[in-house]
Design an enzyme around this catalytic site. Structure first.
Site, mmCIF file in Angstrom:
data_model
loop_
_atom_site.group_PDB
_atom_site.id
_atom_site.type_symbol
_atom_site.label_atom_id
_atom_site.label_comp_id
_atom_site.label_asym_id
_atom_site.label_seq_id
_atom_site.Cartn_x
_atom_site.Cartn_y
_atom_site.Cartn_z
ATOM 1 N N GLU A 12 5.164 11.510 4.952
ATOM 2 C CA GLU A 12 5.415 10.593 6.085
ATOM 3 C C GLU A 12 4.218 9.704 6.407
ATOM 4 O O GLU A 12 3.902 9.452 7.582
ATOM 5 C CB GLU A 12 5.821 11.397 7.336
ATOM 6 C CG GLU A 12 7.030 12.298 7.142
ATOM 7 C CD GLU A 12 8.286 11.544 6.728
ATOM 8 O OE1 GLU A 12 8.499 10.417 7.209
ATOM 9 O OE2 GLU A 12 9.052 12.090 5.900
ATOM 10 N N GLY A 14 3.978 6.634 4.761
ATOM 11 C CA GLY A 14 4.400 5.267 4.461
ATOM 12 C C GLY A 14 4.410 4.903 2.990
ATOM 13 O O GLY A 14 4.418 3.710 2.652
ATOM 14 N N THR A 16 6.782 4.986 0.666
ATOM 15 C CA THR A 16 7.930 4.211 0.210
ATOM 16 C C THR A 16 7.844 2.765 0.679
ATOM 17 O O THR A 16 8.147 1.833 -0.081
ATOM 18 C CB THR A 16 9.237 4.864 0.695
ATOM 19 O OG1 THR A 16 9.335 6.176 0.130
ATOM 20 C CG2 THR A 16 10.450 4.050 0.284
ATOM 21 N N LYS A 37 10.966 7.014 -9.386
ATOM 22 C CA LYS A 37 10.827 8.146 -8.462
ATOM 23 C C LYS A 37 11.068 9.409 -9.278
ATOM 24 O O LYS A 37 12.216 9.757 -9.582
ATOM 25 C CB LYS A 37 11.852 8.032 -7.316
ATOM 26 C CG LYS A 37 11.722 9.120 -6.260
ATOM 27 C CD LYS A 37 10.489 8.922 -5.392
ATOM 28 C CE LYS A 37 10.414 9.971 -4.282
ATOM 29 N NZ LYS A 37 9.272 9.768 -3.397
ATOM 30 N N GLU A 109 6.287 6.289 -7.742
ATOM 31 C CA GLU A 109 6.079 6.824 -6.393
ATOM 32 C C GLU A 109 6.232 8.340 -6.393
ATOM 33 O O GLU A 109 7.290 8.877 -6.700
ATOM 34 C CB GLU A 109 7.072 6.220 -5.401
ATOM 35 C CG GLU A 109 6.804 6.706 -3.976
ATOM 36 C CD GLU A 109 7.937 6.403 -3.004
ATOM 37 O OE1 GLU A 109 7.948 7.021 -1.913
ATOM 38 O OE2 GLU A 109 8.806 5.583 -3.337
ATOM 39 N N SER A 171 1.041 2.664 7.740
ATOM 40 C CA SER A 171 1.711 2.283 8.989
ATOM 41 C C SER A 171 0.638 1.952 10.025
ATOM 42 O O SER A 171 0.169 2.834 10.747
ATOM 43 C CB SER A 171 2.617 3.419 9.484
ATOM 44 O OG SER A 171 3.279 3.055 10.673
ATOM 45 N N GLY A 202 6.663 -0.002 11.530
ATOM 46 C CA GLY A 202 8.035 -0.428 11.751
ATOM 47 C C GLY A 202 8.574 -1.464 10.799
ATOM 48 O O GLY A 202 9.698 -1.951 10.978
#
Length: 238
Positions: A12, A14, A16, A37, A109, A171, A202
């Site tokens: 989590e 960022g 992607t 992936k 990724e 982010s 965002g």
């Protein structure tokens, strides 16, 4: 740079969205792009995965998923619990190398951080990067705690003799706190590698057309963008 491996300092952070931004910037410059992936976890057969999200945001890119597991766990654990075959680093390297014969840029990724296990033999994204002899881009969070996780990842990359391309903040807060602003100066120091971008918080929710238009402004020239670390840091100085 034909193949770029993208990892994170954890989950989590960022990855992607950064992968999508790099893909969008390359595509805007006229390059053909593929996104690999190796292992998608936490997604069922007919649900959208990370590669699908990259394609939605970045546009005309080739996507390939090697394995998908339903539970949101490390790939090796998720494969074992699902009774499915795991992905081995050599399979990741072979798939990326094949895509590289047909595309200008291949983005690989990872899942979670650099040493998250793909299989029960301990194979990781780092092993795939070594087989590919590909540079590794690290996506980090902006705030408190990121210096430790980024430095640990950087040390492991160097211990393995891997090419550390640099760090992108996955982010960047709309209202950065003191730690985030100070980290703009400290991250390149602890990583001993350049800061290569900061993707605004965002951005995954904006319209794909706007995402593609703005993506180069979030990334440094090495990643196909126009972002300037010195100017950005000066504008956010504590």
């Amino acid at each position: 740079m034909t193949i770029l491996v993208i990892t994170g300092t954890g989950t989590e952070v960022g990855k992607t969205i950064v992968t999508a931004a790099v893909a969008a910037a390359a595509a805007a410059a006229g390059s053909s792009v593929a996104v690999l992936k190796p292992a998608q976890t936490g997604v069922r057969p007919h649900e959208r995965g990370d590669a699908d999200e990259v394609a939605r945001l970045a546009g005309a890119v080739t996507t390939l998923e090697l394995a998908r597991y339903p539970e949101p766990l490390a790939p090796a654990t998720a494969a074992r619990r699902a009774g499915l075959a795991s992905v081995r680093p050599c399979e990741v390297a072979d798939a990326a190398a094949k895509l590289a014969t047909e595309h200008d840029l291949v983005l690989v990724e990872g899942a979670g951080g650099l040493l998250v296990r793909f299989d029960d033999e301990g194979g990781t994204l780092a092993d795939a990067a070594r087989l590919l002899n590909a540079p590794v881009l690290v996506v980090a969070s902006a705030g408190l705690g990121t210096l430790n996780t980024t430095e640990l990842t950087a040390r492991e990359l160097r211990r393995r003799g891997l090419d550390f391309a640099g760090v992108v903040i996955g982010s960047w807060p709309n209202e950065p706190d003191l730690a985030s602003r100070c980290n703009l100066a400290d991250l390149p120091v602890v990583a001993e590698a350049p800061l290569l971008g900061a993707v605004p918080e965002g951005t995954g929710a904006i319209e794909p057309a706007d995402f593609r238009a703005w993506a180069p402004s979030w990334l440094a020239p090495r990643l196909g963008g126009t972002w300037d670390a010195v100017a950005f840091s000066a504008g956010c100085a504590p």
